[in-house]
Motif scaffolding. Structure first.
Motif, PDB file in Angstrom:
ATOM      1  N   UNK A 121       1.090   8.632   2.666  1.00 39.55           N
ATOM      2  CA  UNK A 121       0.394   7.981   1.558  1.00 39.55           C
ATOM      3  C   UNK A 121       0.823   6.526   1.416  1.00 39.55           C
ATOM      4  N   UNK A 122       2.057   6.215   1.819  1.00 43.45           N
ATOM      5  CA  UNK A 122       2.533   4.832   1.753  1.00 43.45           C
ATOM      6  C   UNK A 122       1.732   3.940   2.704  1.00 43.45           C
ATOM      7  N   UNK A 123       1.375   4.482   3.876  1.00 46.13           N
ATOM      8  CA  UNK A 123       0.562   3.715   4.823  1.00 46.13           C
ATOM      9  C   UNK A 123      -0.825   3.438   4.246  1.00 46.13           C
ATOM     10  N   UNK A 124      -1.422   4.451   3.641  1.00 44.78           N
ATOM     11  CA  UNK A 124      -2.764   4.288   3.079  1.00 44.78           C
ATOM     12  C   UNK A 124      -2.722   3.344   1.882  1.00 44.78           C
ATOM     13  N   UNK A 125      -1.702   3.491   1.034  1.00 45.78           N
ATOM     14  CA  UNK A 125      -1.556   2.587  -0.109  1.00 45.78           C
ATOM     15  C   UNK A 125      -1.444   1.144   0.371  1.00 45.78           C
ATOM     16  N   UNK A 126      -0.602   0.903   1.370  1.00 44.39           N
ATOM     17  CA  UNK A 126      -0.437  -0.446   1.917  1.00 44.39           C
ATOM     18  C   UNK A 126      -1.766  -0.976   2.452  1.00 44.39           C
ATOM     19  N   UNK A 127      -2.482  -0.140   3.184  1.00 45.26           N
ATOM     20  CA  UNK A 127      -3.731  -0.568   3.814  1.00 45.26           C
ATOM     21  C   UNK A 127      -4.792  -0.906   2.787  1.00 45.26           C
ATOM     22  N   UNK A 128      -4.969  -0.052   1.788  1.00 46.27           N
ATOM     23  CA  UNK A 128      -5.988  -0.303   0.768  1.00 46.27           C
ATOM     24  C   UNK A 128      -5.629  -1.518  -0.073  1.00 46.27           C
ATOM     25  N   UNK A 129      -4.359  -1.680  -0.384  1.00 41.38           N
ATOM     26  CA  UNK A 129      -3.949  -2.853  -1.156  1.00 41.38           C
ATOM     27  C   UNK A 129      -4.164  -4.133  -0.356  1.00 41.38           C
ATOM     28  N   UNK A 130      -3.832  -4.084   0.933  1.00 43.30           N
ATOM     29  CA  UNK A 130      -4.042  -5.268   1.777  1.00 43.30           C
ATOM     30  C   UNK A 130      -5.533  -5.589   1.896  1.00 43.30           C
ATOM     31  N   UNK A 131      -6.352  -4.553   2.088  1.00 43.07           N
ATOM     32  CA  UNK A 131      -7.795  -4.756   2.181  1.00 43.07           C
ATOM     33  C   UNK A 131      -8.347  -5.352   0.889  1.00 43.07           C
ATOM     34  N   UNK A 132      -7.855  -4.868  -0.248  1.00 43.95           N
ATOM     35  CA  UNK A 132      -8.305  -5.407  -1.532  1.00 43.95           C
ATOM     36  C   UNK A 132      -7.907  -6.869  -1.682  1.00 43.95           C
ATOM     37  N   UNK A 133      -6.694  -7.197  -1.254  1.00 41.29           N
ATOM     38  CA  UNK A 133      -6.236  -8.586  -1.377  1.00 41.29           C
ATOM     39  C   UNK A 133      -7.064  -9.520  -0.498  1.00 41.29           C
ATOM     40  N   UNK A 134      -7.544  -9.027   0.640  1.00 43.22           N
ATOM     41  CA  UNK A 134      -8.330  -9.853   1.563  1.00 43.22           C
ATOM     42  C   UNK A 134      -9.795  -9.914   1.142  1.00 43.22           C
ATOM     43  N   UNK A 144      -7.577  -4.178  -9.403  1.00 44.28           N
ATOM     44  CA  UNK A 144      -6.344  -4.756  -8.879  1.00 44.28           C
ATOM     45  C   UNK A 144      -5.816  -3.897  -7.738  1.00 44.28           C
ATOM     46  N   UNK A 145      -5.086  -4.526  -6.829  1.00 39.42           N
ATOM     47  CA  UNK A 145      -4.444  -3.764  -5.754  1.00 39.42           C
ATOM     48  C   UNK A 145      -3.497  -2.720  -6.319  1.00 39.42           C
ATOM     49  N   UNK A 146      -2.964  -2.964  -7.514  1.00 34.49           N
ATOM     50  CA  UNK A 146      -2.042  -2.001  -8.133  1.00 34.49           C
ATOM     51  C   UNK A 146      -2.760  -0.738  -8.610  1.00 34.49           C
ATOM     52  N   UNK A 147      -4.092  -0.744  -8.571  1.00 35.72           N
ATOM     53  CA  UNK A 147      -4.855   0.450  -8.945  1.00 35.72           C
ATOM     54  C   UNK A 147      -4.928   1.468  -7.814  1.00 35.72           C
ATOM     55  N   UNK A 148      -4.305   1.144  -6.682  1.00 36.70           N
ATOM     56  CA  UNK A 148      -4.158   2.087  -5.572  1.00 36.70           C
ATOM     57  C   UNK A 148      -2.704   2.510  -5.514  1.00 36.70           C
ATOM     58  N   UNK A 149      -2.446   3.807  -5.657  1.00 34.75           N
ATOM     59  CA  UNK A 149      -1.069   4.288  -5.702  1.00 34.75           C
ATOM     60  C   UNK A 149      -0.912   5.545  -4.870  1.00 34.75           C
ATOM     61  N   UNK A 150       0.251   5.684  -4.255  1.00 38.79           N
ATOM     62  CA  UNK A 150       0.578   6.913  -3.540  1.00 38.79           C
ATOM     63  C   UNK A 150       0.741   8.045  -4.542  1.00 38.79           C
ATOM     64  N   UNK A 151       0.322   9.239  -4.130  1.00 38.94           N
ATOM     65  CA  UNK A 151       0.453  10.424  -4.975  1.00 38.94           C
ATOM     66  C   UNK A 151       1.086  11.515  -4.128  1.00 38.94           C
ATOM     67  N   UNK A 152       2.398  11.494  -4.060  1.00 37.88           N
ATOM     68  CA  UNK A 152       3.084  12.399  -3.154  1.00 37.88           C
ATOM     69  C   UNK A 152       3.012  11.864  -1.731  1.00 37.88           C
ATOM     70  N   UNK A 153       3.481  12.615  -0.758  1.00 37.57           N
ATOM     71  CA  UNK A 153       3.557  12.114   0.619  1.00 37.57           C
ATOM     72  C   UNK A 153       2.221  12.049   1.349  1.00 37.57           C
ATOM     73  N   UNK A 154       1.199  12.763   0.872  1.00 36.49           N
ATOM     74  CA  UNK A 154      -0.023  12.868   1.663  1.00 36.49           C
ATOM     75  C   UNK A 154      -1.293  12.730   0.826  1.00 36.49           C
ATOM     76  N   UNK A 155      -1.263  11.922  -0.228  1.00 38.25           N
ATOM     77  CA  UNK A 155      -2.454  11.672  -1.039  1.00 38.25           C
ATOM     78  C   UNK A 155      -2.307  10.323  -1.727  1.00 38.25           C
ATOM     79  N   UNK A 156      -3.443   9.721  -2.059  1.00 36.81           N
ATOM     80  CA  UNK A 156      -3.447   8.471  -2.812  1.00 36.81           C
ATOM     81  C   UNK A 156      -4.416   8.609  -3.967  1.00 36.81           C
ATOM     82  N   UNK A 157      -4.164   7.815  -5.013  1.00 36.66           N
ATOM     83  CA  UNK A 157      -5.062   7.762  -6.165  1.00 36.66           C
ATOM     84  C   UNK A 157      -5.654   6.366  -6.280  1.00 36.66           C
ATOM     85  N   UNK A 158      -6.936   6.322  -6.595  1.00 36.90           N
ATOM     86  CA  UNK A 158      -7.611   5.068  -6.888  1.00 36.90           C
ATOM     87  C   UNK A 158      -8.154   5.149  -8.301  1.00 36.90           C
TER      88      UNK A 158
END
Length: 508
Positions: A121-134, A144-158
């Protein structure tokens, strides 16, 4: 629209319904029936200009060749599907929570990067936040990029600003996941069905990822060859130098259909090349002027000339492949007297000359501009067609000029275009359209709790676009691929569904 986001909770696994959707999206193959087999190298031609080569999956990908390569190397969370029109990819399951502004996306079990490390989930959080910033909200619809957060090891919340029932659809093919911290993509490490083996000037060789979470692809390798023009790509497929000419266009299709060793793959409702008329200011700000230009269009003739018959007449609404497309809107035909009367009522200056900007990007785009300019003369509108280099166009013209052509390869969703190009809050508002009723209806559609309410909202959006929007949508062009008869299992989906090649195979 029918999509996987229609219910509060939808769980679809790639090993189950997702795989079935992928198979359904592929026909029996370009070369007819047969038993799928492993092995072989598929040589694909795709359009791309050397000046626009881009290797960062989160930047704007103007080249078809780049988009194809990166779509094979990286996985998005969701991708186009057949029915429903949003299918799983790296996300195997998604849930709209009790707070309807929040979606939870679960990652596919066993998903790994090409180096063997697990996708987290950390990889996906990083990717979505980077995509949002670009790219901002146009690609990741959160504030905001902060509206994307990891939710445990294998899920993300938007978390969206307001309820958004179509978030899974709006994320399709935009959300390539990279390793946490990655910014250099010279040697990309993705999660997709193929690994990049070599890259040279927009040409690439990719090899099968045996550990892909969706199941190992059938092909041993895919070689992508970049072509500067459809003419060059057509010549290559006719000469047997490539096995598949991707999105090569109607002229090539018409030529290839007489060859017994080639097959033409048609994907309806694929490409739309609208005329964009600026609504906020300038000579086309008056809705009567925009209606006059729509009435100047001889749509049947445009479809005949621009798509060589590989297309369908449209009715000034984007998203013609949407199941909620409103077929009750009156079919708009050519009406020169009415168009002239509207121009007179609006006080439009018919003595002036107006520039119509275009670019050689989509097949037929420049031709459309020229043919329409000739048709517009009949209502007293003098248009000078200005063909620009694509880089110049996007730097100086797009989102700014009073009149220009656009092209889109995703045409199965009214709400997609509302979100990306017409809602006043989007950065890609191509016509400067700011309509309070449209905005309110768009937000209500995203918050609809049942299909009837959603469809009604969709019809209102279409009516507004039809009556006073900033687009002249004269027709849609079929996606046309030309393939060797040895190629099978190609995607039949319109738009960017064509890049899902994990089920493609070659006969001996």
């Amino acid at each position: 629209m029918v999509s996987l986001s229609r219910r509060r909770l939808l769980g679809v696994g790639l090993a189950g319904a997702g795989a079935a959707l992928a198979l359904a999206a592929c026909g029996s193959g370009a070369g007819g029936e047969g038993q799928p087999r492993s092995g072989g190298t598929l040589r694909i031609g795709a359009l791309g200009q050397p000046s626009k080569i881009e290797r960062d999956p989160h930047q704007t990908l103007s080249n078809d060749s780049d988009f194809l390569i990166l779509s094979l190397v990286f996985d998005a969370l969701t991708v186009p599907g057949a029915n429903p029109n949003t299918a799983p990819r790296l996300a195997s399951r998604w849930t709209q929570l009790d707070d309807p502004r929040v979606w939870r996306f679960e990652l596919a079990a066993g998903a790994t990067f090409h180096d063997g490390s697990p996708v987290t989930s950390a990889d996906v959080e990083w990717s979505l936040r980077r995509l949002h910033e670009i790219a901002g909200e146009t690609k990741v619809p959160v504030v905001s990029a902060q509206d994307v957060t990891a939710d445990g090891p294998s899920a993300v919340r938007l978390t969206t600003a307001s309820p958004n029932r179509d978030l899974p659809l709006l994320l399709r093919l935009m959300t390539f996941t990279v390793k946490q911290g990655a910014t250099d993509f010279t040697n990309p490490i993705g999660t997709g069905p193929f690994r990049l083996e070599s890259f040279n000037d927009g040409n690439a060789r990719l090899v099968r990822n045996e550990r892909w979470h969706g199941g190992a692809p059938l092909l041993d390798a895919i070689e992508v060859q970049r072509f500067d023009s459809t003419t060059a790509m057509t010549n290559a497929i006719l000469a047997g130098q490539i096995d598949l000419a991707s999105n090569v266009g109607a002229v090539a299709g018409r030529t290839a259909r007489t060859r017994s060793n080639l097959t033409v793959v048609r994907r309806p409702n694929d490409v739309v090349i609208p005329l964009v008329m600026r609504t906020s200011d300038g000579p086309f700000a008056d809705a009567r002027v925009r209606q006059a230009l729509r009435l100047a269009a001889d749509r049947e003739e445009l479809v005949k000339q621009i798509t060589s018959g590989y297309g369908t007449v449209a009715n000034d609404v984007l998203g013609t492949g949407d199941p909620t497309y409103d077929k009750t809107l009156a079919r708009r035909g050519r009406d020169v007297p009415r168009a002239k009367a509207l121009l007179a009522q609006a006080g439009f200056d018919t003595s002036a000359r107006y520039q119509l900007f275009t670019k050689e990007e989509a097949a037929g785009e420049v031709d459309f501009a020229k043919v329409f300019a000739n048709q517009a003369k009949d209502i007293g509108v003098n248009l000078e067609v200005v063909t620009q280099d694509a880089n110049v166009f996007y730097d100086q013209t797009w989102l700014k000029a009073p009149l220009y052509t656009a092209n889109w390869g995703t045409n199965d969703s009214v709400i997609f275009f509302a979100s990306k190009t017409m809602y006043s809050g989007t950065k890609w508002n191509e016509s400067g359209f700011k309509d309070p009723e449209f905005d309110a209806t768009y937000l209500s559609a995203l918050n609809a709790h049942d299909e009837a309410t959603y469809t009604a909202a969709s019809h209102t959006l279409q009516r507004i676009e039809y009556e006073r929007g900033g687009y002249l949508v004269w027709g849609t062009a079929d996606g046309v691929d030309v393939a060797s008869s040895a190629v099978h299992g190609l995607p039949r989906l319109a738009g960017y569904g064509r890049v899902q090649l994990e089920k493609a195979w070659m006969s001996a």
